[in-house]
Design an enzyme around this catalytic site. Sequence first.
Site, PDB file in Angstrom:
ATOM      1  N   CYS A  28      64.387  94.173 -28.885  1.00 62.80           N
ATOM      2  CA  CYS A  28      65.076  94.934 -29.932  1.00 62.80           C
ATOM      3  C   CYS A  28      64.249  96.112 -30.442  1.00 62.80           C
ATOM      4  O   CYS A  28      64.791  97.190 -30.700  1.00 62.80           O
ATOM      5  CB  CYS A  28      65.443  94.017 -31.092  1.00 62.80           C
ATOM      6  SG  CYS A  28      64.050  93.104 -31.794  1.00 62.80           S
ATOM      7  N   GLU A  32      58.579  93.710 -39.034  1.00 59.08           N
ATOM      8  CA  GLU A  32      59.146  94.053 -37.732  1.00 59.08           C
ATOM      9  C   GLU A  32      59.502  95.539 -37.678  1.00 59.08           C
ATOM     10  O   GLU A  32      60.004  96.106 -38.657  1.00 59.08           O
ATOM     11  CB  GLU A  32      60.396  93.198 -37.487  1.00 59.08           C
ATOM     12  CG  GLU A  32      61.013  93.447 -36.122  1.00 59.08           C
ATOM     13  CD  GLU A  32      62.243  92.595 -35.845  1.00 59.08           C
ATOM     14  OE1 GLU A  32      62.410  91.544 -36.498  1.00 59.08           O
ATOM     15  OE2 GLU A  32      63.026  92.983 -34.959  1.00 59.08           O
ATOM     16  N   HIS A  42      76.037  86.733 -31.391  1.00 60.47           N
ATOM     17  CA  HIS A  42      75.770  88.176 -31.324  1.00 60.47           C
ATOM     18  C   HIS A  42      76.899  88.969 -30.667  1.00 60.47           C
ATOM     19  O   HIS A  42      76.709  90.102 -30.249  1.00 60.47           O
ATOM     20  CB  HIS A  42      74.450  88.481 -30.598  1.00 60.47           C
ATOM     21  CG  HIS A  42      73.227  88.053 -31.361  1.00 60.47           C
ATOM     22  ND1 HIS A  42      72.728  86.776 -31.327  1.00 60.47           N
ATOM     23  CD2 HIS A  42      72.398  88.747 -32.189  1.00 60.47           C
ATOM     24  CE1 HIS A  42      71.643  86.699 -32.091  1.00 60.47           C
ATOM     25  NE2 HIS A  42      71.424  87.869 -32.626  1.00 60.47           N
ATOM     26  N   CYS A  46      61.931  96.955 -36.167  1.00 64.00           N
ATOM     27  CA  CYS A  46      63.365  97.133 -36.437  1.00 64.00           C
ATOM     28  C   CYS A  46      63.660  97.107 -37.934  1.00 64.00           C
ATOM     29  O   CYS A  46      64.547  97.822 -38.409  1.00 64.00           O
ATOM     30  CB  CYS A  46      64.184  96.013 -35.794  1.00 64.00           C
ATOM     31  SG  CYS A  46      64.339  96.134 -34.016  1.00 64.00           S
ATOM     32  N   GLU A  55      61.587  85.677 -39.395  1.00 66.43           N
ATOM     33  CA  GLU A  55      61.568  87.142 -39.268  1.00 66.43           C
ATOM     34  C   GLU A  55      62.101  87.792 -40.537  1.00 66.43           C
ATOM     35  O   GLU A  55      62.913  88.714 -40.476  1.00 66.43           O
ATOM     36  CB  GLU A  55      62.412  87.600 -38.076  1.00 66.43           C
ATOM     37  CG  GLU A  55      61.934  87.056 -36.746  1.00 66.43           C
ATOM     38  CD  GLU A  55      62.624  87.737 -35.562  1.00 66.43           C
ATOM     39  OE1 GLU A  55      63.864  87.844 -35.596  1.00 66.43           O
ATOM     40  OE2 GLU A  55      61.925  88.158 -34.645  1.00 66.43           O
ATOM     41  N   GLY A  98      77.117  86.726 -37.392  1.00 63.60           N
ATOM     42  CA  GLY A  98      75.847  86.089 -37.727  1.00 63.60           C
ATOM     43  C   GLY A  98      74.726  87.097 -37.855  1.00 63.60           C
ATOM     44  O   GLY A  98      73.743  86.863 -38.543  1.00 63.60           O
ATOM     45  N   HIS A  99      74.836  88.208 -37.155  1.00 54.57           N
ATOM     46  CA  HIS A  99      73.863  89.304 -37.283  1.00 54.57           C
ATOM     47  C   HIS A  99      74.644  90.567 -37.607  1.00 54.57           C
ATOM     48  O   HIS A  99      75.407  91.055 -36.786  1.00 54.57           O
ATOM     49  CB  HIS A  99      73.063  89.482 -35.988  1.00 54.57           C
ATOM     50  CG  HIS A  99      71.839  90.350 -36.145  1.00 54.57           C
ATOM     51  ND1 HIS A  99      71.830  91.533 -36.857  1.00 54.57           N
ATOM     52  CD2 HIS A  99      70.579  90.197 -35.657  1.00 54.57           C
ATOM     53  CE1 HIS A  99      70.609  92.064 -36.806  1.00 54.57           C
ATOM     54  NE2 HIS A  99      69.832  91.281 -36.092  1.00 54.57           N
TER      55      HIS A  99
HETATM   56 ZN   LIG Z   1      63.020  94.341 -33.426  1.00 53.22          ZN
END
Ligand SMILES: [Zn+2]
Length: 800
Positions: free
Chosen positions: A405, A337, A163, A339, A321, A212-213
């Site tokens: 998050c 989610e 991250h 987000c 997720e 990776g994200h």
């Molecule tokens: Zn989230």
Amino acid sequence: MKQFLPILMVLLMASCQQKAPAPNQNEYPIQPVPFTEVRVTDDFWSQRIRTNHEVTIPIAIQKSEETGRIDNFRIAGGLKEGIFRSPFPFDDSDIYKIIEGAAYSLQMFPDAEMEATVDSLVILIGLAQEDDGYLFTNRTIMGENGHDWIGKTRWEKVDDLSHELYNLGHFYESAVAYYQATGKREILDIAIKSADLVDKVFGHGKLENWPGHQEIEIGLVKLYRATGEKRYLDLAKFFLDVRSDGIGRKNSYNQSHIPVVEQSEALGHSVRGAYMWTGMADVAALTGDQSYVDAIGRIWEDVVYRKLYITGGIGAEGGHEGFGGPYELPNGKAYCETCAAIANVFWNHRMFLMTGDARYMDILERSLYNNVLSGVGVSGDLFFYPNPLESNSQHQRSEWFGCACCPSNISRFIPSMPNYIYALKDNSVYVNLFVASETHLHVGGAHLDVAQETQMPWDGKVVVKVNPDKPLKADFHIRIPGWSSENPVPGDLYTFADALAEPVKISVNGKAAKFELLNGYAVIDRKWKAGDQIEVEFPMQVRKILSHPEIAANVDRVALQRGPLVYCAEWPDLPDSLVSNLVVSREVQPEANFEAGLLNGMVTLSFDAEGTRRTADGSVETYAKRAKVIPYYGWAHRGKGEMAVWLPTTKESSSPIPGPTLSSTSVVKASHPTDALKAVNDQVVPESSGDENHPFYHTWPRRKQTEWIEYHFTQPTEVTTSRVYWFDDEPRGNCRIPEKWRLLARQGSLWKEVAVSGPEGGKKDAWDEVTFPAITASAMRLEMNFPGDFSGGVHEWEVK
Ligand SMILES: [Zn+2]
């Protein structure tokens, strides 16, 4: 394109599928009217935006302080001794999102105290940045002994879970926002120093790896726009183009399995995906790259035609997720989610800015009013991370999360919401969301004041006041939402069970006006003068929505929507507190009532329905009950209990109240009592041991111990039979059938063994039944031992 002379009837179809044109070089062809230029004057959103300022942002700062997230910057910056204090290497990103939110919020609510707090956070970030620009508190504090996910050296696991670049993406977004809000350059300079380091390290012929994200792509584009430094745009494009093509490990979980321009399916982690598609839209808009546009168009269709919840949520599965397969949209374990819903708004907004097509705004509005709003309670201090569409009483909102998050994302998203109301392209004004608000625009050399007067989302009347400072030739694009036309969403994933009784009515200054229908908009092109107004009357008919038959969870179920709001049945609104046994007619004609005292005021829908219950002989009978449903965003404010968006339309698809059997009239106890314990005697028989669509009880995360469930009878009773339907979620989950079990009967104060399992333990996907010589007992106990490291569970246990 069709011409309609005098107005009134509008029969609108989702606009025909057409290839999006290549975006202009340099920018999106359509520009949003920034939220700083829009003043929201309604009750609905202005309350949310104010609460976000007064409650959510201060709480987010306080929780970040309590959980060590801010101390991490102090320690990295040498102001304090210690080790990394919070759970995850991405925790820095929460601080950045809160700063971004504060930057937006301060422009509506000047607040010297909040601004001073942010200034002090900026100083800490500057101190935590290493001399060469590296910014990542976990490594700076811990050196080689950092979090398992980050590797021993910088960027070593950048394509995996470190991250490092993800955090920076959020930092660049916050830096641009705070610089633009306050004119204070310090934060922007820290961001530039950081981005210059990333640019030095990564690139073609340099370190060819990807995050990776995803997220830095969006941040770099914003930094490019703010500074004009083209290297940042090139770097954003590099991170997209190198995906699956560099040295990293290819993985569909983070959409690096094949090059981004070859992708057609929504796979993997939904937030990662939607941030990536947002970044691709940005880069395409700025570079004119048609291959990006084509790829995100294909992926959008995969999402909207096959993988979208009616709440606008994306990401069906909790395990990763992320996205499930086509039509895999379970309700109770829907992940959705918060987000991901926010990311879905970002992505669809970009798709609209690129094409001017209202169907993207339809998805945006659906996600915004339903899944996003569900993510934060009306008081601004309680949150959801997943937003399921059904609850068996196990869900409740949380004050915060270890992985934070979602609340930090809410804190930055809510104040930017007015950004989505209006947009502009040359002499075209887009009215995309129906929210009472005012804005001031510069169109065709004139100053143009635009104001909406409306009680949306409760009432369908919208008056758009048009006030140019001199006569102005311009066209107004009034969005005709899917919910007021033929199709709730593009594609055939959801359809209306009912026809629209009243069409959308549009007039100008009280008179029939000429307009044409284009890409989901009513386009009114004329010469405007001060005092003109467009009157729109949206039908607020309650729409009954049916699912594509491939969605197993929604067979013989209906969902209700009124305006942009999807409704749900929740336990406090039913006379017997039961949602799962409800049966609703597909022809139901609910009565809409505004209830001022309920959750800041909302329109509820009431109607006659039925409940189901099982009789002593096992058959199902119905009884009349009055039902009331509320907007989905309002669920879980009044305690734990049942909730459902998709309501059964047949007796067979409801869950009847159990009949009066020995099991159902017993008091149930267990070694590991949870809310789910009531599943064991609810008389709902699963389709298999792995059936997660019906309620079940499990002992996860407890392992390596004897677990038990007991039925305590109202009086000593003769028992001869026991049968158990075990829960087993092999291979994905952690529950297995027991390797051994035994059954005990209580006589007086003694427990006496009456049956034990054979050497194979429990039976899978069927009833595990035993009979034994009649014994008169006051209670029965089922003892279970599960294999190895596994837990286990029970769908149903009957004794006779
Ligand atoms: Zn989230």
